[in-house]
Structures are given as C-alpha cells and as structure tokens.
Design a protein around this motif. Structure first.
Motif, PDB file in Angstrom:
ATOM      1  N   THR A 298       6.038   4.706  -5.188  1.00  0.00           N
ATOM      2  CA  THR A 298       6.543   4.461  -6.543  1.00  0.00           C
ATOM      3  C   THR A 298       5.432   4.267  -7.562  1.00  0.00           C
ATOM      4  OG1 THR A 298       6.765   2.086  -6.055  1.00  0.00           O
ATOM      5  CG2 THR A 298       8.709   3.483  -5.713  1.00  0.00           C
ATOM      6  N   GLY A 299       4.276   3.740  -7.129  1.00  0.00           N
ATOM      7  CA  GLY A 299       3.178   3.580  -8.066  1.00  0.00           C
ATOM      8  C   GLY A 299       2.626   4.921  -8.524  1.00  0.00           C
ATOM      9  N   SER A 300       2.399   5.823  -7.564  1.00  0.00           N
ATOM     10  CA  SER A 300       1.899   7.164  -7.873  1.00  0.00           C
ATOM     11  C   SER A 300       3.019   8.146  -8.146  1.00  0.00           C
ATOM     12  CB  SER A 300       1.057   7.689  -6.704  1.00  0.00           C
ATOM     13  OG  SER A 300      -0.003   6.827  -6.398  1.00  0.00           O
ATOM     14  N   GLY A 301       4.239   7.771  -7.833  1.00  0.00           N
ATOM     15  CA  GLY A 301       5.379   8.685  -7.881  1.00  0.00           C
ATOM     16  C   GLY A 301       5.559   9.462  -9.168  1.00  0.00           C
ATOM     17  N   PRO A 302       5.421   8.828 -10.357  1.00  0.00           N
ATOM     18  CA  PRO A 302       5.589   9.604 -11.586  1.00  0.00           C
ATOM     19  C   PRO A 302       4.634  10.793 -11.681  1.00  0.00           C
ATOM     20  CG  PRO A 302       5.755   7.277 -12.075  1.00  0.00           C
ATOM     21  CD  PRO A 302       5.331   7.375 -10.630  1.00  0.00           C
ATOM     22  N   ALA A 303       3.404  10.636 -11.186  1.00  0.00           N
ATOM     23  CA  ALA A 303       2.458  11.749 -11.208  1.00  0.00           C
ATOM     24  C   ALA A 303       2.888  12.844 -10.236  1.00  0.00           C
ATOM     25  CB  ALA A 303       1.052  11.266 -10.866  1.00  0.00           C
ATOM     26  N   PHE A 304       3.473  12.452  -9.101  1.00  0.00           N
ATOM     27  CA  PHE A 304       3.938  13.461  -8.141  1.00  0.00           C
ATOM     28  C   PHE A 304       5.087  14.271  -8.730  1.00  0.00           C
ATOM     29  CE2 PHE A 304       2.530  10.348  -4.590  1.00  0.00           C
ATOM     30  CZ  PHE A 304       1.212  10.684  -4.818  1.00  0.00           C
ATOM     31  N   LEU A 305       5.996  13.588  -9.424  1.00  0.00           N
ATOM     32  CA  LEU A 305       7.084  14.304 -10.085  1.00  0.00           C
ATOM     33  C   LEU A 305       6.534  15.249 -11.155  1.00  0.00           C
ATOM     34  CD1 LEU A 305       9.730  11.456 -10.513  1.00  0.00           C
ATOM     35  CD2 LEU A 305       9.696  13.260  -8.797  1.00  0.00           C
ATOM     36  N   ALA A 306       5.502  14.805 -11.869  1.00  0.00           N
ATOM     37  CA  ALA A 306       4.890  15.667 -12.877  1.00  0.00           C
ATOM     38  C   ALA A 306       4.274  16.903 -12.234  1.00  0.00           C
ATOM     39  CB  ALA A 306       3.838  14.894 -13.667  1.00  0.00           C
ATOM     40  N   ALA A 307       3.687  16.741 -11.040  1.00  0.00           N
ATOM     41  CA  ALA A 307       3.107  17.884 -10.335  1.00  0.00           C
ATOM     42  C   ALA A 307       4.190  18.884  -9.936  1.00  0.00           C
ATOM     43  CB  ALA A 307       2.341  17.406  -9.100  1.00  0.00           C
ATOM     44  N   PHE A 308       5.330  18.379  -9.494  1.00  0.00           N
ATOM     45  CA  PHE A 308       6.450  19.250  -9.127  1.00  0.00           C
ATOM     46  C   PHE A 308       6.958  19.979 -10.368  1.00  0.00           C
ATOM     47  CE2 PHE A 308      10.553  20.617  -7.675  1.00  0.00           C
ATOM     48  CZ  PHE A 308      10.456  20.712  -6.295  1.00  0.00           C
ATOM     49  N   ALA A 309       7.082  19.241 -11.478  1.00  0.00           N
ATOM     50  CA  ALA A 309       7.539  19.855 -12.723  1.00  0.00           C
ATOM     51  C   ALA A 309       6.566  20.931 -13.191  1.00  0.00           C
ATOM     52  CB  ALA A 309       7.702  18.780 -13.797  1.00  0.00           C
ATOM     53  N   ASP A 310       5.271  20.656 -13.077  1.00  0.00           N
ATOM     54  CA  ASP A 310       4.272  21.635 -13.503  1.00  0.00           C
ATOM     55  C   ASP A 310       4.355  22.906 -12.669  1.00  0.00           C
ATOM     56  OD1 ASP A 310       1.873  22.282 -15.152  1.00  0.00           O
ATOM     57  OD2 ASP A 310       0.906  22.328 -13.189  1.00  0.00           O
TER      58      ASP A 310
ATOM     59  N   ASP B  69       0.831  -1.204   0.000  1.00  0.00           N
ATOM     60  CA  ASP B  69       0.000   0.000   0.000  1.00  0.00           C
ATOM     61  C   ASP B  69       0.864   1.251   0.000  1.00  0.00           C
ATOM     62  OD1 ASP B  69      -2.333  -1.498   0.042  1.00  0.00           O
ATOM     63  OD2 ASP B  69      -2.519  -1.438   2.223  1.00  0.00           O
ATOM     64  N   TYR B  70       1.931   1.233   0.808  1.00  0.00           N
ATOM     65  CA  TYR B  70       2.792   2.412   0.842  1.00  0.00           C
ATOM     66  C   TYR B  70       3.553   2.578  -0.473  1.00  0.00           C
ATOM     67  CZ  TYR B  70       6.101   5.963   2.026  1.00  0.00           C
ATOM     68  OH  TYR B  70       6.825   7.127   1.995  1.00  0.00           O
ATOM     69  N   PHE B  71       4.044   1.482  -1.024  1.00  0.00           N
ATOM     70  CA  PHE B  71       4.740   1.574  -2.311  1.00  0.00           C
ATOM     71  C   PHE B  71       3.803   1.990  -3.439  1.00  0.00           C
ATOM     72  CE2 PHE B  71       8.366  -0.893  -0.564  1.00  0.00           C
ATOM     73  CZ  PHE B  71       9.389  -0.105  -1.076  1.00  0.00           C
ATOM     74  N   THR B  72       2.509   1.682  -3.291  1.00  0.00           N
ATOM     75  CA  THR B  72       1.535   2.168  -4.270  1.00  0.00           C
ATOM     76  C   THR B  72       1.585   3.687  -4.337  1.00  0.00           C
ATOM     77  OG1 THR B  72       0.090   0.270  -3.880  1.00  0.00           O
ATOM     78  CG2 THR B  72      -0.922   2.213  -4.875  1.00  0.00           C
TER      79      THR B  72
END
Length: 264
Positions: free
Chosen positions: A166-178, A160-163
């Motif tokens: 790392t599972g959601s992580g690419p979207a979080f990086l995209a939010a930071f980039a945005d 659940d935590y890795f979900t």
C-alpha cells in the motif's frame, strides 16, 4: 492539549497528513510546530497559529509528540534526545530498534501512509512499541484516520510488506496505467486522449471496486463467466502470467523496506 512537532512537516507527505488533521481538529494550529529548511512553508494559511522553524531542537523542546517525516538518508543529520516523548515515524526502512537507539525513545509508533493521504484516501498500517501507551495509540489512530483508513498491525515484517503493498501501491498503479496509455498510443490513439481515458478508467474502476460487495477475485470471475471481450483480455493476461511480475515487484519493494537504513 497535545503539542505536536513534525520534522519535515513542509514536505509533501508531512503536509498531506497535517492538513486533514488540522481541518478535522485532531490537532490545533496553536499546538503544531513544523520544521523545514525554509521555515516558511505555504499551505497553513487557515491556521495562522502554526509555528514554523528551522530548528529541530526547538521543535523537540516544545513538543509532546515528535513526528519524523524525512527521507531515511537524511536521518543521520537529526541528532535529538527524545526520551520521554512519543515518537511517530512515517519513514520506511528505519526500525523501532533503530529509532529507539538514535533518539533514546521508548514510546514509538511506526506508520506507513501513502501518496493518497493528500486526498484523504491513504491506507495507513501502523504498529507501536511495547512502551507506547493506550493514549499514544489512540492519538495515532485519530491522526492517521484524518487522511484515510488505518490498521494497527503486530510486526515490523508486516509493515515492511505493507510498505510495498500500500505504501508503494499508488506508483504501481501508475505504472500499469502508463502501460495502458502506451499501448493505446501504439494503436493510433492520441496520447492526451489516451491519458484522459485511462485516468477516468482508474477513477471509475477504483470507485466501483471500493464499493462492491464482491471480492476482486469474484469480480474477475464474473467477467470470465460472461465470456465477452473483457474475458478475452483477462485470459490473455493470465496466459502471460501477469501475477508473477506483480508478485516480484511487491517482493522487491518489501525486501528494500526490510533493508534497514543503517545497512544501505
């Protein structure tokens, strides 16, 4: 030869996992069946022997291993008896116990790839039910290694935590980039230039981070010790408590993963 059937194999995640596995020979084209609403998913041209179907029942009948790659909210529409088969799930929020009860399966593997699988850059944590065999686990390891790195873990709480991590992580990086792009625009930089710059920044920064012998914390400290412009930015972020919203986001995503599909 292991016969693999993938329910939802025409979706972005299913294809992102299957194409590298086919290219690496982890699964043979003639040993793969993919189900989808259209039964005509593009992308499998180099492997003409791949079977495509609309029938999950037929897929399950032909398979030794059934992979579930659908949205959790679509799971209720899948009624199959998968007893005696290895079931691999790449769905969030659906526990080993729920999968066992729904599909009468005992040999189950849950895994959580991420969107980078299509670039063979996923980090995929996975865990196995007590009845999964060594051969089952070896197959899962080979399959997910084709699309990145894998790590066997012990508990569903970890998954659940890795979900979130790392599972959601690419979207979080995209939010930071945005956020960085938006700030650049407010400073007068044209949006297309800002976007190109930030994309290249994330590519270069990620490559350096992946190849560095320093930990991320050590890299941050190196820049702080240099006391230049980067240190000024890092200090301002620390003063704004940047760690708290990041931790809150991970906690919220992990909590949502732990809210099993049956309790939505």
């Amino acid at each position: 030869m292991t016969q693999l059937g993938v329910i939802g194999g025409g979706g972005w995640l299913g294809k992102a996992l299957l194409l590298p596995a086919l290219a690496d020979g982890v699964i043979a084209g003639e040993a793969l069946t993919v189900s989808s609403r259209s039964a005509a998913v593009p992308g499998f041209g180099p492997w003409p022997a791949v079977r495509q179907t609309k029938s999950n029942t037929q897929l399950a009948a032909d398979a030794d291993v059934v992979m579930l790659s659908v949205r959790p909210q679509d799971l209720d529409a899948i009624a199959l008896d998968l007893s005696g088969k290895l079931v691999i799930s790449v769905m969030a929020m659906v526990s080993l116990a729920d999968l066992a009860a729904r599909f009468k399966a005992r040999r189950i593997i849950r895994a959580m790839p991420n969107a980078a699988a299509e670039k063979r850059l996923s980090f995929t944590p996975w865990l196995a039910s007590p009845d999964a065999t060594d051969a089952d686990c070896a197959f899962a390891e080979r399959f997910f290694n084709a699309s990145g790195q894998t790590q066997r873990i012990k508990t569903e709480a970890e998954l659940d935590y890795f979900t979130a991590l790392t599972g959601s992580g690419p979207a979080f990086l995209a939010a930071f980039a945005d956020a960085m792009i938006s700030d650049a625009v407010t400073k007068g930089v044209e949006r297309d230039i800002a976007e190109r710059a930030v994309r290249q920044l994330f590519l270069g920064g990620s490559t350096l981070l992946a190849g560095s012998k320093q930990t991320p914390g050590e890299i941050v400290q190196t820049f702080l010790d240099y006391a230049g412009t980067t240190a000024a930015g890092l200090e301002a972020m620390a003063a704004a408590d940047i760690g708290t919203p990041i931790a809150r986001g991970l906690t919220a995503a992990a909590a949502r993963a732990a809210a099993r599909a049956g309790s939505r």
